[in-house]
Design an enzyme around this catalytic site. Structure first.
Site, PDB file in Angstrom:
ATOM      1  N   GLU A 161      -0.967   9.600  -6.889  1.00 48.55           N
ATOM      2  CA  GLU A 161       0.181   8.375  -6.841  1.00 48.55           C
ATOM      3  C   GLU A 161       0.454   7.914  -8.229  1.00 48.55           C
ATOM      4  O   GLU A 161       1.613   7.692  -8.384  1.00 48.55           O
ATOM      5  CB  GLU A 161       0.130   7.455  -5.598  1.00 48.55           C
ATOM      6  CG  GLU A 161       0.177   7.979  -4.264  1.00 48.55           C
ATOM      7  CD  GLU A 161      -0.642   7.460  -3.284  1.00 48.55           C
ATOM      8  OE1 GLU A 161      -0.757   7.915  -2.227  1.00 48.55           O
ATOM      9  OE2 GLU A 161      -1.015   6.452  -3.193  1.00 48.55           O
ATOM     10  N   GLU A 176       0.870  -1.189  -0.015  1.00 43.36           N
ATOM     11  CA  GLU A 176      -0.056   0.083  -0.007  1.00 43.36           C
ATOM     12  C   GLU A 176       0.895   1.187  -0.166  1.00 43.36           C
ATOM     13  O   GLU A 176       1.664   1.523   1.001  1.00 43.36           O
ATOM     14  CB  GLU A 176      -1.031  -0.179   1.309  1.00 43.36           C
ATOM     15  CG  GLU A 176      -1.838   1.057   1.176  1.00 43.36           C
ATOM     16  CD  GLU A 176      -2.929   0.810   0.189  1.00 43.36           C
ATOM     17  OE1 GLU A 176      -3.497   1.866  -0.183  1.00 43.36           O
ATOM     18  OE2 GLU A 176      -3.198  -0.149  -0.609  1.00 43.36           O
ATOM     19  N   ASP A 226      -7.195   2.799   2.971  1.00 44.36           N
ATOM     20  CA  ASP A 226      -6.585   1.632   3.404  1.00 44.36           C
ATOM     21  C   ASP A 226      -7.453   0.513   3.735  1.00 44.36           C
ATOM     22  O   ASP A 226      -7.158  -0.587   3.213  1.00 44.36           O
ATOM     23  CB  ASP A 226      -5.861   1.933   4.711  1.00 44.36           C
ATOM     24  CG  ASP A 226      -4.753   3.152   4.479  1.00 44.36           C
ATOM     25  OD1 ASP A 226      -3.920   3.061   3.590  1.00 44.36           O
ATOM     26  OD2 ASP A 226      -4.591   3.733   5.493  1.00 44.36           O
TER      27      ASP A 226
END
Length: 451
Positions: free
Chosen positions: A291, A261, A434
Site C-alpha cells: 500500500e 486502516e 488489523d
C-alpha cells in the site's frame, strides 16, 4: 507493557461473515481436473481482476498457490454464492472485516468501551461479535448504545467473504509438473455486490456522531475499499466519501483521535479518491508495504513506487513513508509488514521514540498472541504473545534500519522500526495486520492522554 484498559474506541464501517475452508492437495487437484489445465493456464494469462465465473476463481487461486502469495479477489456476481456453497464445506464462520475484527480484539482485551458500527447488521453477523461490544442506535430521538448482539435487523443484507487457507508444502500437479506451495497464506474471495457496498453512517444516526465522540478517545475507520465508483441509484463514490469525511470531522470536533486502516484498493480511480479525500483528515494511517507503493503511485512518485514493488527495500519504504506523511500531512504513519513494523511521524510529535517503539511492540505482541491462540478473549491472553520470539530476520531488519539512517535525511522526523514476533505455526492468519494496528493505536492514544 500492560494492556491500556482505560481507552474507549469506536470502530466503523466494515464487518462481515468470514467462511473458512482449509485447502488440501486433493481439493486443489479436483478443481484443476474439473476445469482443465489448458483452460486454467489461459485464464491465468488473462489475469481476471474480479470473479465473474468459476474459472476466474480457479485461475487466480492456482496462480496464488504457485507463488505462495496471499491474495484477495472480489466476487461481483451474486449468483455465484450458490456455486461456492455447493462446492466447498466451511470449517467455521467467524467475524471478518477490519472494523469487526478490531472491535472483537479490543473487547477481548477488556478495554473500557468498544462501540462498533456497520450499516448492515443481520443476525448471522451480529451473533459473531463478542459480548461487551456496543452498537449505536437511536431510540426516542436519543442515542442509545445497545449490546450489538441485540441490535440486529433481520432485513439487512449479509456480506460473506470466503477464505481459502493454504499451507506451505501442499502438493499438486499442474501443466505436467509437481507444484509445492512455497508459503502458507490465504486466498480471499470477497463479496462486492452493490447491496453491501454502501459504506456510510445511516441517516438517523448521523446527528448523534458528536455524542458518540463524547464516549470515546479514538476511532478506527476502515472499509472504504468496498465502495463503488457508481451506483444504480445515481449516487457515486464521491457522495459516500463526502459523508465519510463528515463522519470523521464530527468525531474530531470532540477531540477524538482518528485512525484510518487502509486496505488494498484495486480500482485506481477509487484508490485516488479515498487517498485524497480521507487520509488528509485522519490523524493516523495504517498500511502495509504494498500500500506504500500504491499511495506513492497515486501521489505521482511512480519510480519510487516501482522500486518498492520490485526490491522491497526498507530504506525505500522509509523514504516513501516520509513522502506520504508530508504530502497528505496527517500525524503518524504506521506500516506493518511480515518482518517489521514502522512508525513515521514528524519531529514535533509529543511521544518519544521509546514510547513509539513500545506502542509498536504492543501491536506485534498482541498479534502474536492472537495468531497463537486464534482469538483474544481476556486481557491475560496478551501475555502469550510475549513468549513468541522475534522473527529470524530481526538482526537483518535492525542492520538495514541503521544503514537507512545513514543514507536518508531523517532529522525532521521520528522514525521507529521494530522486528515482528512471528508465530511459526499460526492458528489464525486473518486480520493480524488489523490486530497490530489496533494494538498500536490504542497504546498510541493512551500515551497521548498521558502527555
Amino acid at each position: 507493557m500492560s494492556v491500556p484498559q482505560d481507552v474507549s474506541i469506536f470502530t466503523a464501517y466494515n464487518a462481515n461473515v468470514d467462511a473458512i475452508t482449509k485447502l488440501n492437495g486433493e481439493t486443489i487437484q479436483k478443481l484443476i481436473n474439473e476445469f482443465g489445465e489448458k483452460e486454467i493456464a489461459e485464464r491465468i494469462e488473462e489475469y481476471p481482476r474480479e470473479i465473474r465465473e468459476p474459472i476466474d476463481f480457479v485461475a487466480r487461486l492456482i496462480h496464488a498457490l504457485r507463488l505462495g502469495k496471499p491474495t484477495a479477489v472480489p466476487l461481483v456476481d451474486e449468483s455465484l454464492n450458490s456455486w461456492f456453497d455447493e462446492k466447498f464445506e466451511y470449517e467455521l464462520e467467524r467475524l471478518g472485516g477490519q472494523a469487526g475484527i478490531i472491535a472483537n480484539v479490543l473487547a477481548g482485551l477488556g478495554i473500557k468501551k468498544v462501540i462498533a458500527y456497520t450499516p448492515f447488521l443481520p443476525k448471522r453477523l451480529a451473533d459473531l461479535f463478542k459480548e461487551g461490544v456496543l452498537y449505536p442506535t437511536v431510540e426516542n430521538g436519543e442515542l442509545k448504545l445497545k449490546p450489538i448482539r441485540e441490535a440486529y435487523r433481520d432485513e439487512d443484507p449479509l456480506k460473506i467473504n470466503r477464505i481459502f487457507e493454504f499451507r506451505k508444502g501442499t502438493k499438486f500437479k499442474f501443466l505436467g509438473e509437481s507444484v509445492e506451495v512455497p508459503a502458507s497464506g490465504r486466498f480471499i474471495v470477497s463479496a462486492r455486490f452493490e447491496s453491501i457496498s454502501k459504506i456510510e453512517t445511516k441517516e438517523e444516526l448521523r446527528p448523534f456522531l458528536d455524542d458518540i465522540g463524547k464516549e470515546v478517545d479514538g476511532a478506527i475507520f476502515s472499509g472504504y475499499q468496498g465502495l463503488r465508483l457508481k451506483y444504480s441509484d445515481g449516487k457515486d463514490a464521491n457522495y459516500y466519501l463526502r459523508r465519510a469525511k463528515e463522519d470523521i470531522i464530527s468525531l474530531k470536533e470532540e477531540d477524538v483521535k482518528v485512525h484510518v486502516e487502509l486496505a488494498s484498493i484495486q480500482d485506481r480511480k477509487l484508490r485516488k479518491k479515498v487517498i485524497t479525500n480521507i487520509l488528509p483528515i485522519a490523524d493516523s494511517v495504517g498500511i502495509d508495504e504494498a500500500e506504500i507503493a500504491q499511495l506513492l503511485s497515486v501521489l505521482g512518485y511512480r519510480d519510487l513506487a516501482d522500486r518498492i514493488f520490485t526490491y522491497n527495500r526498507l530504506e525505500d519504504s522509509i523514504l516513501g513513508g516520509m513522502i506520504i506523511l508530508d504530502e497528505l500531512n496527517f500525524e503518524i504513519l504506521q506500516v506493518h509488514t511480515i518482518y517489521y513494523l514502522m512508525y513515521i511521524t514528524h519531529r514535533d510529535n509529543p511521544l518519544s521514540e521509546e514510547e513509539l517503539m513500545k506502542s509498536l511492540e504492543f501491536g506485534t505482541t498482541l498479534a502474536a498472541a492472537r495468531a497463537s491462540l486464534g482469538d483474544i478473549n481476556r486481557p491475560e491472553d496478551y501475555e502469550i504473545g510475549l513468549k513468541v520470539p522475534f522473527n529470524e530476520r530481526s538482526e537483518y531488519v535492525k542492520l538495514r534500519f541503521e544503514e537507512a539512517k545513514t543514507k536518508l535525511r531523517m532529522r525532521e522526523y521520528k522514525v521507529v522500526v521494530i522486528p515482528t514476533r512471528l508465530v511459526p505455526n499460526p492458528v489464525l492468519t486473518v486480520g493480524l495486520g488489523d490486530t497490530i494496528s489496533a494494538g498500536a493505536f490504542i497504546t498510541y492514544v493512551n500515551y497521548l492522554k498521558r502527555h
